[in-house]
Design a protein around this motif. Structure first.
Motif, mmCIF file in Angstrom:
data_model
loop_
_atom_site.group_PDB
_atom_site.id
_atom_site.type_symbol
_atom_site.label_atom_id
_atom_site.label_comp_id
_atom_site.label_asym_id
_atom_site.label_seq_id
_atom_site.Cartn_x
_atom_site.Cartn_y
_atom_site.Cartn_z
ATOM 1 N N LEU A 1 0.867 -1.172 0.000
ATOM 2 C CA LEU A 1 0.000 0.000 0.000
ATOM 3 C C LEU A 1 0.905 1.222 0.000
ATOM 4 C CD1 LEU A 1 -3.163 0.678 2.141
ATOM 5 C CD2 LEU A 1 -1.309 2.355 2.092
ATOM 6 N N TYR A 2 0.625 2.172 -0.904
ATOM 7 C CA TYR A 2 1.430 3.386 -1.037
ATOM 8 C C TYR A 2 0.610 4.601 -0.643
ATOM 9 C CZ TYR A 2 4.401 0.437 -4.031
ATOM 10 O OH TYR A 2 5.194 -0.568 -4.531
ATOM 11 N N LEU A 3 1.191 5.460 0.169
ATOM 12 C CA LEU A 3 0.628 6.780 0.426
ATOM 13 C C LEU A 3 1.497 7.762 -0.346
ATOM 14 C CD1 LEU A 3 -1.334 8.684 1.829
ATOM 15 C CD2 LEU A 3 0.238 8.738 3.784
ATOM 16 N N VAL A 4 0.938 8.306 -1.431
ATOM 17 C CA VAL A 4 1.724 9.131 -2.354
ATOM 18 C C VAL A 4 2.157 10.426 -1.665
ATOM 19 C CG1 VAL A 4 1.698 10.341 -4.566
ATOM 20 C CG2 VAL A 4 0.504 8.138 -4.326
ATOM 21 N N GLN A 5 3.431 10.760 -1.849
ATOM 22 C CA GLN A 5 4.013 11.983 -1.316
ATOM 23 C C GLN A 5 4.382 12.910 -2.474
ATOM 24 O OE1 GLN A 5 4.732 11.761 2.500
ATOM 25 N NE2 GLN A 5 3.148 10.318 1.885
ATOM 26 N N ALA A 6 4.974 14.025 -2.164
ATOM 27 C CA ALA A 6 5.456 14.933 -3.198
ATOM 28 C C ALA A 6 6.811 14.459 -3.724
ATOM 29 C CB ALA A 6 5.577 16.352 -2.634
ATOM 30 N N ASN A 7 7.219 15.019 -4.840
ATOM 31 C CA ASN A 7 8.574 14.827 -5.376
ATOM 32 C C ASN A 7 8.892 13.381 -5.726
ATOM 33 O OD1 ASN A 7 9.032 17.611 -4.903
ATOM 34 N ND2 ASN A 7 9.570 17.161 -2.770
ATOM 35 N N GLY A 8 7.896 12.653 -6.259
ATOM 36 C CA GLY A 8 8.160 11.298 -6.732
ATOM 37 C C GLY A 8 8.451 10.296 -5.646
ATOM 38 N N LYS A 9 7.895 10.493 -4.474
ATOM 39 C CA LYS A 9 8.101 9.575 -3.359
ATOM 40 C C LYS A 9 6.756 9.024 -2.891
ATOM 41 C CE LYS A 9 12.603 10.189 -2.740
ATOM 42 N NZ LYS A 9 13.591 9.085 -2.780
ATOM 43 N N ALA A 10 6.821 7.949 -2.122
ATOM 44 C CA ALA A 10 5.629 7.400 -1.478
ATOM 45 C C ALA A 10 6.059 6.696 -0.202
ATOM 46 C CB ALA A 10 4.901 6.432 -2.397
ATOM 47 N N LEU A 11 5.191 6.727 0.768
ATOM 48 C CA LEU A 11 5.383 5.958 1.984
ATOM 49 C C LEU A 11 4.739 4.597 1.731
ATOM 50 C CD1 LEU A 11 6.479 6.013 4.837
ATOM 51 C CD2 LEU A 11 4.310 7.009 5.601
ATOM 52 N N ARG A 12 5.555 3.545 1.779
ATOM 53 C CA ARG A 12 5.076 2.212 1.423
ATOM 54 C C ARG A 12 4.898 1.353 2.666
ATOM 55 N NH1 ARG A 12 8.948 -1.353 -2.224
ATOM 56 N NH2 ARG A 12 9.735 -1.998 -0.171
ATOM 57 N N TYR A 13 3.780 0.653 2.706
ATOM 58 C CA TYR A 13 3.462 -0.259 3.800
ATOM 59 C C TYR A 13 3.256 -1.661 3.228
ATOM 60 C CZ TYR A 13 1.781 4.183 5.943
ATOM 61 O OH TYR A 13 1.641 5.466 6.399
#
Length: 236
Positions: free
Chosen positions: A110-122
């Motif tokens: 599961l990804y929580l999309v962040q800015a600048n081409g990043k994501a917090l992945r679980y």
């Protein structure tokens, strides 16, 4: 934190959820075949769109105790879960707006999309309901330590097992939905698709027999704090 809603739409949403619960429509099941119905939450409220994350490269908080929880969170043994399923910031190029949640059932992420081409992945565990649903939904509301109830059909099929739970059971450490639940709607209607915690941490990264999308309790608490009602959730 939230904007006030007109009482009439809120009353209609409340009434619709109550009617669905009375009809016995179940949500995703857990590995013990328990399901959640709409448990009379506060009506959904409109919130501003999530703000872009300015510091996308900041390491997310470490797993650890949360002293202000209603119930103690178990200290999950991460050594038994492959490191790729631990919460971590990753590169994630996409057209999704920051704040969007993207679920990849096939790869158990599961990804929580962040800015600048990043994501917090679980890392997640995926039940049968989670493998059979896809599309774009809205995070209608979310609940701490949700209660659960077997569906009417389950009670009729196995009363010796489920009759005692017909009035529902309050949330707590042994609740199959874990510490938090996120409820997904599409076109204003409940999909009965849930993202929730689990009291079976060894199921993370696996396809399990039942349920929607389950997360470590520490992870679902983290996601709960970051995700806002009204956010888009994309199920691949």
């Amino acid at each position: 934190m939230t904007d006030a809603m007109d009482e009439r739409p809120a009353r209609r949403v409340w009434t619709a959820l109550a009617l669905l619960a009375c009809m016995g429509l179940g949500a995703c099941a857990t590995s013990s075949e328990m399901t959640v119905t709409s448990p009379a939450p506060a009506p959904p409220v409109a919130e501003p769109a999530p703000a872009p994350v300015e510091q996308a490269s900041v390491t997310p908080p470490r797993y650890g105790p949360r002293p202000n929880e209603r119930f103690p969170l178990p200290q999950e043994d991460l050594s038994k879960i492959p490191e790729k399923y631990h919460r971590q910031m990753v590169d994630y190029r996409s057209d999704y707006a920051p704040g969007t949640i993207v679920v990849d059932p096939a790869n158990r992420f599961l990804y929580l999309v962040q800015a600048n081409g990043k994501a917090l992945r679980y890392g997640v565990g995926v039940g049968a309901a989670g493998r059979g649903f896809s599309g774009v939904t809205d995070l209608a509301w979310k609940q701490e330590w949700p209660r659960w109830r077997p569906t009417d059909s389950m009670i009729a099929r196995a009363p010796e097992q489920y009759k005692k739970y017909e009035n529902g059971v309050e949330g707590g450490p042994t609740n199959p939905l874990g510490a938090r639940a996120l409820y997904l709607f599409k076109d204003g209607k409940d999909t009965y698709y849930r993202i929730h915690g689990t009291n079976q941490p060894n199921s993370i990264g696996k396809a399990v027999s039942a349920g929607c999308i389950r997360m470590l309790n520490m992870d679902v608490v983290d996601l709960y704090q970051r995700a806002r009602p009204g956010s888009k959730i994309v199920i691949l």
